[in-house]
Scaffold this active site. Structure first.
Site, mmCIF file in Angstrom:
data_model
loop_
_atom_site.group_PDB
_atom_site.id
_atom_site.type_symbol
_atom_site.label_atom_id
_atom_site.label_comp_id
_atom_site.label_asym_id
_atom_site.label_seq_id
_atom_site.Cartn_x
_atom_site.Cartn_y
_atom_site.Cartn_z
ATOM 1 C CE1 TYR A 1 -42.851 17.488 -70.214
ATOM 2 C CE2 TYR A 1 -42.614 19.211 -71.872
ATOM 3 C CZ TYR A 1 -43.420 18.358 -71.147
ATOM 4 O OH TYR A 1 -44.771 18.346 -71.350
ATOM 5 C CE LYS B 1 -44.184 15.260 -72.895
ATOM 6 N NZ LYS B 1 -45.356 14.419 -72.562
ATOM 7 C CB VAL C 1 -45.371 32.574 -65.792
ATOM 8 C CG1 VAL C 1 -43.881 32.777 -65.677
ATOM 9 C CG2 VAL C 1 -45.751 32.090 -67.181
ATOM 10 C CG PHE D 1 -49.337 35.342 -63.780
ATOM 11 C CD1 PHE D 1 -48.225 35.710 -63.031
ATOM 12 C CD2 PHE D 1 -49.279 35.509 -65.160
ATOM 13 C CE1 PHE D 1 -47.080 36.233 -63.637
ATOM 14 C CE2 PHE D 1 -48.152 36.034 -65.766
ATOM 15 C CZ PHE D 1 -47.045 36.389 -65.010
ATOM 16 N NE ARG E 1 -43.749 30.838 -71.989
ATOM 17 C CZ ARG E 1 -43.380 30.638 -70.742
ATOM 18 N NH1 ARG E 1 -44.293 30.530 -69.787
ATOM 19 N NH2 ARG E 1 -42.102 30.547 -70.434
#
Length: 347
Positions: free
Chosen positions: A175, A179, A217, A221, A241
């Site tokens: 990835y 990019k 995540v 959540f 993050r």
């Protein structure tokens, strides 16, 4: 139309931007059914409906059925069923190209690394080639915070000209390396052919339209809170993050496409800087009446398929200088996302 989604669109088109550049133009959007592509497309349909902009929209995606019928049946939307890794043809003028087609799920990156890197490299080459052939007025590539890699010790922020370490021999780098190569192609087309290329680096964008089953995540959540389940952390949750709400991110993308001078900009809400554990705590606190708890269940050996970067916050200072500012805090943005999801479940 879901009221949360509609409110976001209305807020975006109220932004002080040179929207008139899009009047009577043809805009090609790849990945038109993804979260970012969907927002970018509907901003254009809102401009047509509310202001009579007469924008011709080319919506490119591999599976046309992923677009709702009400979109496919619009006179101003032409659906192009196509894989961006194959050469692209389009009839008539194409004035703007927005390349948003890219896997964003860690599960896909882990299980389909070849397809992931191909979408970002071959897909970018094919869309740039088309933009050059059509003498496009603007080209926007949706890049990622992951191109920066792991920062140096003590490095808190990534600016547009600072970089960390990426291990190109790790298949998960499909990835980030894809990019990075795509960004190089963008600047090469600008240098050699004078194409007006723009690059937007996003960090952990979330909101209406995201899948709650993609393995990230924040998706896990959301799924827990939506289904009234305790949140289970598989790590200590120390990774930090920045989370940016989709409505804020898309406003930034259009500002870069239509109102910027430089080629590359970060889009990240520094006020959305949280650790994974803090995010989980925020999520269970959105609906305190549900009595949800944060539970730790850390497997031996850690987890697979996640980005190996634990630090490095995107600085949006450069984009803020040209007028962008995010509107939603992490808690407000995720509350809006849950409201959207609950409306969708009830409809």
């Amino acid at each position: 139309m879901n009221k949360v989604f509609k409110e976001d669109l209305e807020a975006i088109i109220r932004e002080d931007l040179p929207w008139e550049k899009l009047k009577g133009r043809t805009v090609l959007i790849t990945g038109a059914s993804g979260m970012i592509g969907t927002y970018m497309l509907h901003v254009l349909t809102e401009l047509n409906d509310r202001h009579g902009y007469d924008i011709r929209i080319l919506a490119m995606l591999r599976n046309a059925s992923k677009l709702p019928c009400e979109v496919r049946e619009r006179a101003d939307v032409e659906v192009l069923t196509h894989d961006v890794t194959e050469p692209i043809e389009a009839a008539g003028d194409v004035h703007y190209v927005i390349h948003a087609a890219s896997p964003a799920s860690p599960l896909i990156m882990q299980n389909k690394p070849v397809e992931t890197i191909a979408a970002n490299t071959l897909g970018t080459y094919n869309t740039l080639k088309l933009a050059k052939e059509k003498k496009a007025e603007g080209y926007l590539f949706i890049s990622s915070r992951e191109i920066y890699g792991q920062p140096e010790d003590g490095q808190e922020f990534f600016y547009e000209d600072t970089y960390g370490f990426v291990d190109q021999l790790n298949p998960r780098s499909c990835y980030s390396e894809g990019k990075k190569a795509a960004e190089t192609m963008c600047v090469c087309y600008h240098e050699e052919y004078g194409l007006n290329t723009k690059i937007a680096r996003l960090a952990h964008t979330y909101g209406p339209g995201m899948s709650i089953y993609d393995g990230r995540v924040q998706a896990d959540f959301l799924k827990n809170v939506l289904h009234k389940e305790d949140i289970v952390l598989k790590s200590e949750g120390t990774a930090v993050r920045t989370y940016t709400y989709i409505g804020d991110a898309v406003a930034g993308l259009y500002r870069i496409l239509l109102g910027s001078e430089d080629i590359v900009y970060n889009i990240g809400n520094e006020d959305g800087k949280v650790s994974i554990r803090q995010l989980a705590e925020i999520m269970v606190d959105i609906y305190p009446e549900r009595g949800l708890k944060l539970v730790f269940d850390i497997p031996e050996g850690g987890t697979k398929g996640t980005a190996p970067y634990t630090l490095g916050i995107l600085s949006s200072k450069k984009l803020r200088k040209i007028g962008w500012s995010p509107k939603y805090s992490v808690k407000e943005g995720f509350k809006r996302t849950l409201e959207y999801l609950e409306i969708e479940e009830d409809s």
